[in-house]
Design a protein around this motif. Structure first.
Motif, mmCIF file in Angstrom:
data_model
loop_
_atom_site.group_PDB
_atom_site.id
_atom_site.type_symbol
_atom_site.label_atom_id
_atom_site.label_comp_id
_atom_site.label_asym_id
_atom_site.label_seq_id
_atom_site.Cartn_x
_atom_site.Cartn_y
_atom_site.Cartn_z
ATOM 1 N N ARG A 194 -28.338 -13.521 50.667
ATOM 2 C CA ARG A 194 -28.034 -13.805 49.269
ATOM 3 C C ARG A 194 -28.649 -12.738 48.362
ATOM 4 N NH1 ARG A 194 -30.496 -18.140 45.772
ATOM 5 N NH2 ARG A 194 -28.950 -18.591 44.166
ATOM 6 N N ARG A 195 -29.916 -12.414 48.595
ATOM 7 C CA ARG A 195 -30.585 -11.393 47.795
ATOM 8 C C ARG A 195 -29.948 -10.022 48.006
ATOM 9 N NH1 ARG A 195 -34.129 -13.032 43.688
ATOM 10 N NH2 ARG A 195 -34.855 -15.109 44.273
ATOM 11 N N GLU A 196 -29.562 -9.735 49.235
ATOM 12 C CA GLU A 196 -28.900 -8.457 49.519
ATOM 13 C C GLU A 196 -27.560 -8.376 48.790
ATOM 14 O OE1 GLU A 196 -28.705 -8.460 53.751
ATOM 15 O OE2 GLU A 196 -30.751 -7.683 54.008
ATOM 16 N N THR A 197 -26.850 -9.508 48.729
ATOM 17 C CA THR A 197 -25.568 -9.544 48.023
ATOM 18 C C THR A 197 -25.783 -9.319 46.533
ATOM 19 O OG1 THR A 197 -24.641 -11.028 49.690
ATOM 20 C CG2 THR A 197 -23.514 -10.934 47.579
ATOM 21 N N ASP A 239 -28.011 -7.448 45.239
ATOM 22 C CA ASP A 239 -28.212 -6.002 45.083
ATOM 23 C C ASP A 239 -26.878 -5.260 45.094
ATOM 24 O OD1 ASP A 239 -30.965 -6.286 44.917
ATOM 25 O OD2 ASP A 239 -31.301 -5.874 47.051
ATOM 26 N N LEU A 240 -25.944 -5.718 45.933
ATOM 27 C CA LEU A 240 -24.634 -5.078 46.001
ATOM 28 C C LEU A 240 -23.829 -5.322 44.725
ATOM 29 C CD1 LEU A 240 -23.879 -5.917 49.715
ATOM 30 C CD2 LEU A 240 -24.255 -3.639 48.777
ATOM 31 N N VAL A 241 -23.979 -6.508 44.149
ATOM 32 C CA VAL A 241 -23.305 -6.793 42.875
ATOM 33 C C VAL A 241 -23.874 -5.890 41.777
ATOM 34 C CG1 VAL A 241 -22.931 -8.539 41.085
ATOM 35 C CG2 VAL A 241 -22.723 -9.156 43.493
ATOM 36 N N ARG A 242 -25.184 -5.707 41.783
ATOM 37 C CA ARG A 242 -25.797 -4.804 40.800
ATOM 38 C C ARG A 242 -25.278 -3.375 40.987
ATOM 39 N NH1 ARG A 242 -30.647 -7.762 42.499
ATOM 40 N NH2 ARG A 242 -31.194 -9.291 40.884
ATOM 41 N N ALA A 243 -25.088 -2.970 42.245
ATOM 42 C CA ALA A 243 -24.563 -1.633 42.518
ATOM 43 C C ALA A 243 -23.128 -1.495 42.005
ATOM 44 C CB ALA A 243 -24.618 -1.339 44.020
#
Length: 228
Positions: free
Chosen positions: A164-167, A169-173
């Motif tokens: 969830r946290r990794e996702t 980060d991807l949304v922020r990217a």
């Protein structure tokens, strides 16, 4: 200039009014959240945005397109729906290549596999994937066309806390790359972390709209949960 314009949107099903005069705008590059309890009108609003439902009244434009023009919309908008599904026997790699073939300038499939940790699942059938693995594949498919705008519906449902946290980060990217994002979520911490602004839907109406921190301060709440 707006990426999304919704004006006095109304949609009823028989005697039930699902959306009752909803209006909002989303700026290019913004991450905009739609939040609310079950039955608040979030799903119907999103379905009108992406052309799955025709409004009874009001107007909707997405990137200047009437969502009724679904062919044009699909070229420029990526969609990940909570209840999205694929044929059980299609393999992960096959699905990515198939969806990439729909676009004139798709994203690199191998790069998407790496980003969403799908490479080792390339030969796995969709029906054999776990809930979290399916979610990652559906997110990758939403991005395979290099969309200008992405609609994410409950994107971290079925993901474990680390994924969830990794996702996030991807949304922020995605945001840093200039993608406009509409995020539908029942996780209030997710909306607080990712959204520039949110619209709080209540009984089919917009009850409040603004930056999460501002709405929380207005309501005297410690989280967006207190704003609902």
């Amino acid at each position: 200039m707006t990426a999304i314009s919704v004006r006095d949107l109304r949609k009823t099903y028989g005697t039930t009014t699902a959306v009752d005069g909803v209006s909002f705008e989303v700026a290019p590059g913004e991450t905009f959240g739609l939040i609310g309890r079950n039955g608040a009108g979030k799903t119907t609003t999103v379905e009108c945005l992406i052309g799955l439902r025709k409004p009874d009244q009001g107007s909707v434009t997405v990137l200047g397109i009437d969502p009724a023009n679904r062919r044009e919309l699909a070229r420029r908008v990526g969609v990940q729906l909570q209840d999205g599904a694929l044929p059980d026997r299609i393999k992960v790699g096959e699905a990515l290549k198939l969806f990439a073939s729909f676009y004139p300038a798709p994203a690199d499939v191998k790069a998407l596999e790496a980003t969403w940790d799908l490479g080792k699942l390339r030969n796995q059938a969709f029906g054999d994937l776990s809930g979290g693995q399916r979610q990652r594949l559906l997110l990758a498919l939403a991005l395979v066309g290099n969309p200008e705008l992405v609609v994410l519906d409950e994107l971290t449902t079925a993901l474990d806390p680390v994924a969830r946290r990794e996702t996030w980060d991807l949304v922020r990217a995605m945001k840093l790359a200039g993608t406009t994002i509409v995020l539908v979520s029942h996780f209030m911490d997710e909306a607080e972390e990712l959204c520039d602004r949110v619209a709080v839907l209540r009984a089919g109406k917009v009850a409040a709209i603004g930056p999460p921190r501002e709405l929380m301060e207005r309501a005297g709440a410690q989280s967006l949960e207190g704003v609902l």
